[in-house]
Design an enzyme around this catalytic site. Sequence first.
Site, PDB file in Angstrom:
ATOM      1  N   SER A  44       0.854  -1.177   0.000  1.00 11.82           N
ATOM      2  CA  SER A  44       0.000   0.000   0.000  1.00 11.82           C
ATOM      3  C   SER A  44       0.894   1.232   0.000  1.00 11.82           C
ATOM      4  O   SER A  44       1.835   1.326   0.787  1.00 11.82           O
ATOM      5  CB  SER A  44      -0.933   0.009   1.212  1.00 11.82           C
ATOM      6  OG  SER A  44      -1.844   1.084   1.104  1.00 11.82           O
ATOM      7  N   GLU A  45       0.604   2.179  -0.909  1.00 16.04           N
ATOM      8  CA  GLU A  45       1.522   3.289  -1.183  1.00 16.04           C
ATOM      9  C   GLU A  45       1.836   4.141   0.041  1.00 16.04           C
ATOM     10  O   GLU A  45       2.889   4.773   0.111  1.00 16.04           O
ATOM     11  CB  GLU A  45       0.931   4.188  -2.270  1.00 16.04           C
ATOM     12  CG  GLU A  45      -0.317   4.924  -1.797  1.00 16.04           C
ATOM     13  CD  GLU A  45      -0.984   5.772  -2.862  1.00 16.04           C
ATOM     14  OE1 GLU A  45      -0.763   5.524  -4.048  1.00 16.04           O
ATOM     15  OE2 GLU A  45      -1.741   6.673  -2.482  1.00 16.04           O
ATOM     16  N   ASN A  46       0.911   4.179   1.003  1.00 17.43           N
ATOM     17  CA  ASN A  46       1.159   5.038   2.157  1.00 17.43           C
ATOM     18  C   ASN A  46       2.242   4.483   3.079  1.00 17.43           C
ATOM     19  O   ASN A  46       2.712   5.190   3.957  1.00 17.43           O
ATOM     20  CB  ASN A  46      -0.138   5.318   2.924  1.00 17.43           C
ATOM     21  CG  ASN A  46      -0.899   4.078   3.290  1.00 17.43           C
ATOM     22  OD1 ASN A  46      -1.056   3.167   2.487  1.00 17.43           O
ATOM     23  ND2 ASN A  46      -1.373   4.024   4.508  1.00 17.43           N
ATOM     24  N   SER A  86       8.430   3.909   0.123  1.00 17.03           N
ATOM     25  CA  SER A  86       7.278   3.255  -0.501  1.00 17.03           C
ATOM     26  C   SER A  86       7.215   3.571  -1.997  1.00 17.03           C
ATOM     27  O   SER A  86       6.970   2.683  -2.825  1.00 17.03           O
ATOM     28  CB  SER A  86       5.992   3.723   0.187  1.00 17.03           C
ATOM     29  OG  SER A  86       4.900   3.003  -0.312  1.00 17.03           O
TER      30      SER A  86
END
Lengths: 214, 223
Positions: A44-46, A86
């Site tokens: 997940s990008e966060n 990330s």
Amino acid sequence: MNRDQLAARVARDIPEGAYVNLGIGLPTLVANHLPKDREIFLHSENGLLGMGPAPEPGAEDPDLINAGKQPVTLLTGGAYFHHADSFAMMRGGHLDICVLGAFQVSVQGDLANWHTGAPDAIPAVGGAMDLAVGARQVFVMMEHLTKTGESKIVQRCSYPLTGVACVDRIYTDLAVLQVTPEGLRILDMIDGLGLAELARLTGVPLLPLLAPIH
Amino acid sequence: MISKIVPSPEAALAGVPDGSTIMIGGFGGAGQPAQLIDALIDQGARDLVIVNNNAGNGETGLAALLKARRVRRIICSFPRQADSQVFDALYRSGEIELELVPQGNLSERIRAAAAGIGAFFTPTGYGTLLAEGKETRMIDGRGHVLEYPLRADYALIKALRADRWGNLVYRKTGRNFGPTMAAAAACAIAQVRDVVELGELDPEVIVTPGIYVQRVVAVGSAA
């Protein structure tokens, strides 16, 4: 094919050990259909890898969310990291697959999924452009046709682009198409749909299904 | 004895001039330094340039700062959300400038500033509206866009725990922009749940070394 069947069709093609980012919206459904006997790492990008399902009601943690800002869990063995790390994973070619929604995909694999371009629309892009150019394989998952019956697979995108020639494969409720230098190759079609009918609905040239290789 | 600990969010925001560029950590609510933003609202600085992933949610935090008309320009990647009504109204009435940046470019521009990089080429955004007017170059047969670093006068971030030297650890996905924003700002201000004695943070797991942090304020479990 309904949305869950489409998600299951995409999930079937994600192999054991793959590092995968699922975009916001329709692609999120793919998580519910990943085969239980495969270990697949969701990014997940966060800032997490090894994302698990939504928590039980009451167990939500405001510091543990996904890119869609929904509460999630971390699998045993998962990791947290900061945003620059990330996005280095995303931009540096470390993710095997990302699955994105789309407004339109062109025959050469151009993707439009971030902005309608309407004069009164407030644009927002998030990580879409990073995933489009950074993941090793970009899968698009979308309805084949718009609500008014126009093909979302087009000769040339009319919406603003997210990335140029970045899509590898398109999964729709009607077919699975591979973007190749020769054009869009049919990999799979729903039962009962003829090639001519699919080509008519799509409105761009399609290369026929290849015989399975044994 | 060095101590970067300040007694209150008000003290942490002392001296912020009008026209400052301020990075604010957080991705949605996770990692949002709510007490520092409230203190910035009370402090009164105007004509601000804000760097954040989003453009405020609901009516509190960054949205409240926007609503108080203290922000001239926002640099972000994802302003439009279901509850971004404050930003939406200001944008539509032309009362705020928007610089929209792909999220990875936003993150990397902040990192580049932190690391002293002059500029960098990236394929992200090539051939799109967000690269219009920017210098491009073909590298290994692939189109790249030139992007410049993003520095700030201040960074407001949220961490879990600090010591008096400003070493920080974070909590879960609340880490997000904190480490890079702290390093890209001339003055990084961290709100933390609690401050511990020097030596209590395991040196193997400190995420932000104190060199990047100028002020720390403990806000208790509200953080």
